[in-house]
Design a protein around this motif. Sequence first.
Motif, PDB file in Angstrom:
ATOM      1  N   GLN A 126    -133.049 -34.146  12.406  1.00 24.53           N
ATOM      2  CA  GLN A 126    -132.683 -34.685  13.720  1.00 24.53           C
ATOM      3  C   GLN A 126    -131.289 -34.241  14.138  1.00 24.53           C
ATOM      4  O   GLN A 126    -131.046 -33.983  15.319  1.00 24.53           O
ATOM      5  CB  GLN A 126    -132.779 -36.211  13.693  1.00 24.53           C
ATOM      6  N   ARG A 127    -130.378 -34.119  13.182  1.00 25.20           N
ATOM      7  CA  ARG A 127    -129.024 -33.669  13.534  1.00 25.20           C
ATOM      8  C   ARG A 127    -129.036 -32.196  13.952  1.00 25.20           C
ATOM      9  O   ARG A 127    -128.304 -31.803  14.860  1.00 25.20           O
ATOM     10  CB  ARG A 127    -128.067 -33.909  12.356  1.00 25.20           C
ATOM     11  N   VAL A 128    -129.889 -31.405  13.308  1.00 28.16           N
ATOM     12  CA  VAL A 128    -130.058 -30.007  13.738  1.00 28.16           C
ATOM     13  C   VAL A 128    -130.603 -29.968  15.159  1.00 28.16           C
ATOM     14  O   VAL A 128    -130.091 -29.252  16.035  1.00 28.16           O
ATOM     15  CB  VAL A 128    -131.003 -29.256  12.784  1.00 28.16           C
ATOM     16  N   ASP A 129    -131.642 -30.747  15.413  1.00 25.89           N
ATOM     17  CA  ASP A 129    -132.259 -30.732  16.736  1.00 25.89           C
ATOM     18  C   ASP A 129    -131.307 -31.226  17.815  1.00 25.89           C
ATOM     19  O   ASP A 129    -131.357 -30.755  18.959  1.00 25.89           O
ATOM     20  CB  ASP A 129    -133.528 -31.587  16.732  1.00 25.89           C
ATOM     21  N   LEU A 130    -130.447 -32.174  17.482  1.00 24.93           N
ATOM     22  CA  LEU A 130    -129.480 -32.663  18.464  1.00 24.93           C
ATOM     23  C   LEU A 130    -128.553 -31.540  18.910  1.00 24.93           C
ATOM     24  O   LEU A 130    -128.323 -31.354  20.118  1.00 24.93           O
ATOM     25  CB  LEU A 130    -128.668 -33.821  17.869  1.00 24.93           C
ATOM     26  N   CYS A 131    -128.025 -30.795  17.962  1.00 26.83           N
ATOM     27  CA  CYS A 131    -127.139 -29.681  18.322  1.00 26.83           C
ATOM     28  C   CYS A 131    -127.874 -28.647  19.172  1.00 26.83           C
ATOM     29  O   CYS A 131    -127.338 -28.156  20.176  1.00 26.83           O
ATOM     30  CB  CYS A 131    -126.589 -29.019  17.055  1.00 26.83           C
ATOM     31  N   MET A 132    -129.090 -28.318  18.773  1.00 28.28           N
ATOM     32  CA  MET A 132    -129.854 -27.318  19.514  1.00 28.28           C
ATOM     33  C   MET A 132    -130.220 -27.826  20.910  1.00 28.28           C
ATOM     34  O   MET A 132    -130.204 -27.066  21.883  1.00 28.28           O
ATOM     35  CB  MET A 132    -131.118 -26.958  18.741  1.00 28.28           C
ATOM     36  N   LEU A 133    -130.538 -29.103  21.026  1.00 26.84           N
ATOM     37  CA  LEU A 133    -130.919 -29.668  22.321  1.00 26.84           C
ATOM     38  C   LEU A 133    -129.763 -29.617  23.308  1.00 26.84           C
ATOM     39  O   LEU A 133    -129.930 -29.213  24.467  1.00 26.84           O
ATOM     40  CB  LEU A 133    -131.386 -31.110  22.139  1.00 26.84           C
ATOM     41  N   VAL A 134    -128.578 -30.016  22.858  1.00 24.29           N
ATOM     42  CA  VAL A 134    -127.405 -29.986  23.737  1.00 24.29           C
ATOM     43  C   VAL A 134    -127.101 -28.550  24.149  1.00 24.29           C
ATOM     44  O   VAL A 134    -126.831 -28.265  25.326  1.00 24.29           O
ATOM     45  CB  VAL A 134    -126.194 -30.625  23.034  1.00 24.29           C
ATOM     46  N   GLY A 135    -127.167 -27.618  23.200  1.00 17.48           N
ATOM     47  CA  GLY A 135    -126.936 -26.215  23.530  1.00 17.48           C
ATOM     48  C   GLY A 135    -127.967 -25.666  24.499  1.00 17.48           C
ATOM     49  O   GLY A 135    -127.643 -24.875  25.394  1.00 17.48           O
ATOM     50  N   HIS A 136    -129.200 -26.110  24.342  1.00 13.38           N
ATOM     51  CA  HIS A 136    -130.283 -25.661  25.225  1.00 13.38           C
ATOM     52  C   HIS A 136    -130.007 -26.042  26.673  1.00 13.38           C
ATOM     53  O   HIS A 136    -130.103 -25.210  27.589  1.00 13.38           O
ATOM     54  CB  HIS A 136    -131.594 -26.279  24.738  1.00 13.38           C
ATOM     55  N   TYR A 137    -129.636 -27.302  26.907  1.00 14.45           N
ATOM     56  CA  TYR A 137    -129.399 -27.728  28.285  1.00 14.45           C
ATOM     57  C   TYR A 137    -128.066 -27.222  28.826  1.00 14.45           C
ATOM     58  O   TYR A 137    -127.908 -27.061  30.045  1.00 14.45           O
ATOM     59  CB  TYR A 137    -129.523 -29.250  28.391  1.00 14.45           C
ATOM     60  N   ASP A 138    -127.146 -26.936  27.956  1.00 16.04           N
ATOM     61  CA  ASP A 138    -125.910 -26.266  28.387  1.00 16.04           C
ATOM     62  C   ASP A 138    -126.235 -24.857  28.882  1.00 16.04           C
ATOM     63  O   ASP A 138    -125.749 -24.418  29.928  1.00 16.04           O
ATOM     64  CB  ASP A 138    -124.936 -26.214  27.209  1.00 16.04           C
ATOM     65  N   MET A 139    -127.095 -24.170  28.156  1.00 14.43           N
ATOM     66  CA  MET A 139    -127.520 -22.824  28.551  1.00 14.43           C
ATOM     67  C   MET A 139    -128.233 -22.844  29.899  1.00 14.43           C
ATOM     68  O   MET A 139    -127.955 -22.024  30.788  1.00 14.43           O
ATOM     69  CB  MET A 139    -128.445 -22.251  27.477  1.00 14.43           C
ATOM     70  N   LEU A 140    -129.161 -23.778  30.074  1.00 13.74           N
ATOM     71  CA  LEU A 140    -129.866 -23.866  31.344  1.00 13.74           C
ATOM     72  C   LEU A 140    -128.911 -24.168  32.495  1.00 13.74           C
ATOM     73  O   LEU A 140    -129.080 -23.653  33.607  1.00 13.74           O
ATOM     74  CB  LEU A 140    -130.954 -24.942  31.282  1.00 13.74           C
ATOM     75  N   ALA A 141    -127.908 -24.999  32.228  1.00 11.47           N
ATOM     76  CA  ALA A 141    -126.938 -25.324  33.275  1.00 11.47           C
ATOM     77  C   ALA A 141    -126.196 -24.076  33.744  1.00 11.47           C
ATOM     78  O   ALA A 141    -125.911 -23.920  34.933  1.00 11.47           O
ATOM     79  CB  ALA A 141    -125.947 -26.371  32.767  1.00 11.47           C
ATOM     80  N   MET A 142    -125.874 -23.184  32.816  1.00 11.64           N
ATOM     81  CA  MET A 142    -125.206 -21.939  33.196  1.00 11.64           C
ATOM     82  C   MET A 142    -126.071 -21.137  34.168  1.00 11.64           C
ATOM     83  O   MET A 142    -125.595 -20.597  35.170  1.00 11.64           O
ATOM     84  CB  MET A 142    -124.908 -21.104  31.956  1.00 11.64           C
ATOM     85  N   LEU A 143    -127.359 -21.053  33.849  1.00 12.52           N
ATOM     86  CA  LEU A 143    -128.287 -20.311  34.702  1.00 12.52           C
ATOM     87  C   LEU A 143    -128.402 -20.962  36.075  1.00 12.52           C
ATOM     88  O   LEU A 143    -128.297 -20.295  37.117  1.00 12.52           O
ATOM     89  CB  LEU A 143    -129.657 -20.258  34.025  1.00 12.52           C
ATOM     90  N   LEU A 144    -128.595 -22.280  36.095  1.00  7.58           N
ATOM     91  CA  LEU A 144    -128.828 -22.996  37.342  1.00  7.58           C
ATOM     92  C   LEU A 144    -127.597 -22.997  38.244  1.00  7.58           C
ATOM     93  O   LEU A 144    -127.685 -22.717  39.443  1.00  7.58           O
ATOM     94  CB  LEU A 144    -129.247 -24.442  37.031  1.00  7.58           C
ATOM     95  N   LYS A 145    -126.451 -23.307  37.671  1.00 10.14           N
ATOM     96  CA  LYS A 145    -125.241 -23.423  38.481  1.00 10.14           C
ATOM     97  C   LYS A 145    -124.773 -22.061  38.985  1.00 10.14           C
ATOM     98  O   LYS A 145    -124.301 -21.934  40.119  1.00 10.14           O
ATOM     99  CB  LYS A 145    -124.146 -24.119  37.680  1.00 10.14           C
ATOM    100  N   THR A 146    -124.897 -21.037  38.154  1.00  7.58           N
ATOM    101  CA  THR A 146    -124.467 -19.701  38.564  1.00  7.58           C
ATOM    102  C   THR A 146    -125.301 -19.181  39.728  1.00  7.58           C
ATOM    103  O   THR A 146    -124.789 -18.496  40.619  1.00  7.58           O
ATOM    104  CB  THR A 146    -124.559 -18.731  37.372  1.00  7.58           C
ATOM    105  N   HIS A 147    -126.582 -19.533  39.749  1.00  9.94           N
ATOM    106  CA  HIS A 147    -127.471 -19.076  40.811  1.00  9.94           C
ATOM    107  C   HIS A 147    -127.555 -20.055  41.970  1.00  9.94           C
ATOM    108  O   HIS A 147    -128.358 -19.857  42.900  1.00  9.94           O
ATOM    109  CB  HIS A 147    -128.872 -18.800  40.250  1.00  9.94           C
ATOM    110  N   GLY A 148    -126.752 -21.109  41.946  1.00 14.85           N
ATOM    111  CA  GLY A 148    -126.718 -22.051  43.060  1.00 14.85           C
ATOM    112  C   GLY A 148    -127.984 -22.864  43.219  1.00 14.85           C
ATOM    113  O   GLY A 148    -128.376 -23.204  44.342  1.00 14.85           O
TER     114      GLY A 148
END
Length: 339
Positions: free
Chosen positions: A170-192
């Motif tokens: 679960q601790r592994v998945d927590l780190c990966m989950l936060v990184g996953h949505y951080d990555m998506l935020a970069m895509l979404l915000k950069t493209h408006g």
Amino acid sequence: MELKPDVAARTDAAPHWRAAAPDRVPELGSLRHTEPATWLLARLGGLLGGGGRIKLLEIMGRSGGLFWRYAPLAVRLVPGSKLTRVDCELATLRTAWLVGARYEWHHHVYAARFSGLSLETVERVAAGPEDPGWSEPQRLLLRAVDELHSGRMILDDTWTGLSAHLTPAQRVDLCMLVGHYDMLAMLLKTHGIEPEPEMWRRGPLRWVRDSASGDGLTPGGLPRFNKAVTNRLVGPSAGKIPPYSVIHHSGRKSGRPFRTPVLAAHRGNLLIVPLLYGDRSDWVRNVLAANGGEVTHRRRTREFTSPRVLDAAGAATLPAPATLFTRLLKILVADLDPS
């Protein structure tokens, strides 16, 4: 029909949302610029959610088959997470809030309803880990998300506390989950990319937006029908034959005595009532105002005290019937007189 404000609307006023101007990709959604299968899936998903399209899929579809290679990871990290559904959604919402990604936040405000989180709990996610409503494991989880966001690692004290509640997987998945949505935020915000107009306001799942229902699932007129018809049919056997019990309560203003048949579970000295009509029902408000009442179950009447309305986050440590009910509903929990 006029829609009442919900949590996403209230939090829209927060100053930290940020995205590039939407005219960076003026042709977004054009089939000419989007991989056809991804474009079709975006439109089908938009019909279900009521917004007509899913912009995240459209922007991924601009890079050939990217979405279809990304999808297995997303499935593993979100519905397939080793974290509980409640913890997974709390971590996702907190990440979306911290990165200032309005698109992620809007979608997960409503998706959280399918994990049993009430709109009030979602709003507390924005307040952060120090809000007094969190349990200690939930506080540690949100603090870990904050630390991953700010420093890209969970600090020692938080890690030690979290290790008492989460497994290594679960601790592994927590780190990966936060990184996953951080990555998506970069895509979404950069493209408006901003939330789809009318998303969740229409379509078969629009009930997830309704903040006026007290998180009930039933049509607005059903409580009145049940009071006039169903309760009279069930009333003679309620309190005698499970699963029905009878709640005895008094009007908040009139003081008149009432008896209301309810579906209920009794576990030890706990009374657990799934709130099919949400927490705005008269009997719920009456027992909360009086801080208790009486319940008849299997012909035995007992007093109950300290009634509280909980969602999946609040019921995480309660027996199985409570956690089962809160997959979609709020519940009323009260302490039964042991005598």
